[in-house]
Design a protein around this motif. Structure first.
Motif, PDB file in Angstrom:
ATOM      1  N   CYS A 152      45.314  54.724  49.077  1.00  0.00           N
ATOM      2  CA  CYS A 152      45.298  54.197  47.705  1.00  0.00           C
ATOM      3  C   CYS A 152      44.385  52.992  47.620  1.00  0.00           C
ATOM      4  O   CYS A 152      44.071  52.358  48.640  1.00  0.00           O
ATOM      5  CB  CYS A 152      46.714  53.914  47.183  1.00  0.00           C
ATOM      6  SG  CYS A 152      47.525  52.483  47.882  1.00  0.00           S
ATOM      7  N   SER A 153      43.986  52.693  46.401  1.00  0.00           N
ATOM      8  CA  SER A 153      43.084  51.554  46.160  1.00  0.00           C
ATOM      9  C   SER A 153      43.902  50.262  46.171  1.00  0.00           C
ATOM     10  O   SER A 153      45.120  50.291  45.985  1.00  0.00           O
ATOM     11  CB  SER A 153      42.408  51.726  44.810  1.00  0.00           C
ATOM     12  OG  SER A 153      43.387  51.626  43.790  1.00  0.00           O
ATOM     13  N   PRO A 154      43.246  49.109  46.357  1.00  0.00           N
ATOM     14  CA  PRO A 154      43.967  47.832  46.254  1.00  0.00           C
ATOM     15  C   PRO A 154      44.647  47.674  44.892  1.00  0.00           C
ATOM     16  O   PRO A 154      45.764  47.146  44.815  1.00  0.00           O
ATOM     17  CB  PRO A 154      42.859  46.787  46.459  1.00  0.00           C
ATOM     18  CG  PRO A 154      41.813  47.491  47.269  1.00  0.00           C
ATOM     19  CD  PRO A 154      41.840  48.918  46.808  1.00  0.00           C
ATOM     20  N   ALA A 155      44.002  48.145  43.839  1.00  0.00           N
ATOM     21  CA  ALA A 155      44.611  48.004  42.502  1.00  0.00           C
ATOM     22  C   ALA A 155      45.888  48.838  42.397  1.00  0.00           C
ATOM     23  O   ALA A 155      46.913  48.385  41.890  1.00  0.00           O
ATOM     24  CB  ALA A 155      43.612  48.437  41.433  1.00  0.00           C
ATOM     25  N   LYS A 156      45.818  50.080  42.920  1.00  0.00           N
ATOM     26  CA  LYS A 156      46.994  50.951  42.917  1.00  0.00           C
ATOM     27  C   LYS A 156      48.111  50.333  43.767  1.00  0.00           C
ATOM     28  O   LYS A 156      49.289  50.370  43.384  1.00  0.00           O
ATOM     29  CB  LYS A 156      46.589  52.329  43.482  1.00  0.00           C
ATOM     30  CG  LYS A 156      47.721  53.330  43.590  1.00  0.00           C
ATOM     31  CD  LYS A 156      48.064  53.964  42.260  1.00  0.00           C
ATOM     32  CE  LYS A 156      49.206  54.968  42.406  1.00  0.00           C
ATOM     33  NZ  LYS A 156      49.684  55.453  41.123  1.00  0.00           N
ATOM     34  N   ALA A 157      47.727  49.740  44.904  1.00  0.00           N
ATOM     35  CA  ALA A 157      48.716  49.105  45.778  1.00  0.00           C
ATOM     36  C   ALA A 157      49.423  47.972  45.047  1.00  0.00           C
ATOM     37  O   ALA A 157      50.650  47.812  45.148  1.00  0.00           O
ATOM     38  CB  ALA A 157      48.047  48.600  47.056  1.00  0.00           C
ATOM     39  N   ALA A 158      48.661  47.193  44.297  1.00  0.00           N
ATOM     40  CA  ALA A 158      49.255  46.083  43.543  1.00  0.00           C
ATOM     41  C   ALA A 158      50.231  46.610  42.488  1.00  0.00           C
ATOM     42  O   ALA A 158      51.303  46.030  42.262  1.00  0.00           O
ATOM     43  CB  ALA A 158      48.160  45.250  42.894  1.00  0.00           C
ATOM     44  N   GLU A 159      49.871  47.726  41.884  1.00  0.00           N
ATOM     45  CA  GLU A 159      50.740  48.317  40.859  1.00  0.00           C
ATOM     46  C   GLU A 159      52.039  48.825  41.503  1.00  0.00           C
ATOM     47  O   GLU A 159      53.139  48.600  40.990  1.00  0.00           O
ATOM     48  CB  GLU A 159      49.980  49.476  40.186  1.00  0.00           C
ATOM     49  CG  GLU A 159      50.741  50.144  39.051  1.00  0.00           C
ATOM     50  CD  GLU A 159      50.469  51.645  39.017  1.00  0.00           C
ATOM     51  OE1 GLU A 159      49.284  52.048  39.054  1.00  0.00           O
ATOM     52  OE2 GLU A 159      51.456  52.418  38.978  1.00  0.00           O
TER      53      GLU A 159
END
Lengths: 196, 196
Positions: B89-96
């Protein structure tokens, strides 16, 4: 269309359910219960109780796995009668097991926790059985137990342990990795690093 | 001799343990932990905490399956970092995912029950993995959790969920039968008889 997926072959579903019941449990009391939801309207009610997850209405069958708290009250004698009838143990042995079971289970403090242990063992078998029979399964992370209880008439002495959607294509998992054994496994004493 | 059974191949044991970790868990937090006891003296201590069951000292390896209550505090970030590093997953997805996990797990009331669900899923996978690799396994019905905790240094935020003896010949089970689906399975609503 989403709410009316191609049904799961009932015979296949039954095989999956039977395999889910084959695991061990304390005194073979089998506290797992399965509430199978296939009706479109019921799957929509179930979806509303599980964070509106679309897997639920896309899946032709959803199984709510329950843990029954008190099989020692209702199922110990039937289980032992079955064991005797099937020739697995003598009446004397059954009486001995009965005494031990009543004593051991009388010491349980948290019946929900006790039932949940066996129910999750069965949930795991159910998923692996589905997989071995070519049926995709997804265990849903979140659901509102109180809503499920109300919508599906689940009594207080049955805990809602897991909700498993069967038969749809699995969603791509965004975090499929697992920790290595160095993180989750110990040798001989808690905290002592794992070594093979 | 009984206390020194033929050891289990360490590579085989490791394969079984790795397979036990492959199941799903809430937000992939993997709250299962495995405490592997092989040392003769430690298996005798373990046996004393488990109703003196002879399987424990006859088995070359015994796994105490634990459920860790608070992986959201210690393992959410490492899990997400691993998912990003492995390209899942992307860093943005991980943050979500992080935000959703913290919110969802903040609502948990009974952390022991929550951890036990995943730990038992792992325990079940462990037994089935052993079976598929030709290693017998027995889940022991009774053990004294407080004694295990004291003897093996298990902290309060880890629940003792199951004790599984690996590698010995299974005892003949005196009550091997299982109830039929008419007893443990319902259709659409609690209490409504199962029909395929």
């Amino acid at each position: 269309m989403e709410d009316s997926p191609r049904p799961l072959d009932p015979a296949l579903l039954e095989r999956i359910l039977v395999q889910a019941t084959t695991g061990p449990s304390d005194y073979n009391l089998q506290p797992w219960r399965f509430l199978v939801v296939r009706d479109d309207r019921n799957r929509r009610r179930l979806r509303a109780a599980a964070w509106n997850r679309p897997e639920i209405t896309r899946a032709p069958a959803v199984v709510i796995v329950l843990g029954y708290h008190f099989p020692v009250r209702s199922h110990l004698d039937p289980m032992l009668e079955q064991a005797v009838a099937e020739g697995h143990c003598s009446p004397a042995k059954a009486a001995e097991i009965r005494g031990r079971a009543v004593a051991a289970l009388g010491r349980i403090v948290d019946h929900e926790l006790w039932a949940t242990r066996s129910a999750m063992l069965a949930a795991s078998r159910l998923m692996l059985a589905a997989d071995s029979l070519g049926v995709a399964s997804t265990m849903l992370e979140g659901f509102d137990a109180d809503t499920l209880r109300r919508e599906f008439g689940i009594p207080d002495d049955h805990s809602t342990c897991a909700v498993i959607a069967l038969g749809h294509e699995a969603e791509p998992d965004s975090t499929p990795g697992r920790f290595g054994l160095d993180e989750v496994c110990y040798s001989e004493h808690f905290g002592q690093p794992w070594r093979a």
